[in-house]
Design a protein around this motif. Sequence first.
Motif: not given
Length: 195
Positions: A87-88, A107, A110-111, A113, A136, A140, A149
């Motif tokens: 997971h992020e 990752s 995502s956050h 998710d 986001g 990054r 990702f």
Amino acid sequence: MTSQPLSVRLLDVIEHDILPLTARGVSLGNKVFGAAILRKSDLSLVVAETNNELENPLWHGEVHTLKRFYELGEKPNTKDLIFLSTHEPCTMCMSAITWAGFDNFYSFFSHEDSRDAFAIPHDLKILKEVFGLEPGGYRRNNAFWNSYFITDLVEAEEDPLKSTLKAQTARIKAAYDDLSTSYQSSKGGNDIPLN
């Protein structure tokens, strides 16, 4: 192993190395987050771990993986390694990855998710409340690391590999959905500060 595409290897490590550890961790009452460290040179696994917040609320999947990495006798330089996170990473885990000297992380989820599919909204709440950032909103790509990702790697592949990887992605997501359901149904009985 180096002839294997990175997308293939990262998904295989999630499915075959991290997921079994996470299933055991969730059965004990821990969250669904896990991580692994691989060598850039041949994509071999150095260490894989999962969340262990029941022992210590700081042992998120990524931080617990770093703990295990630093317990190894001889360890490679972090600049020669890939950091893989299911997971992020949250802000604490991103900072730990940074302080450990990694120049990258990959990752799977995502956050958003974590918040929406896993009902664990803390990462985004902390981003907003402590740092004033929207999902986001962090960089990054920055002076310390570049983040990626795995789904973007999969999308960049060509068929038939892309189709195979999409099927594997669906299998992994289904396994995490099951683990999330299990965690959510049992979390009331554990002593983790941010359930």
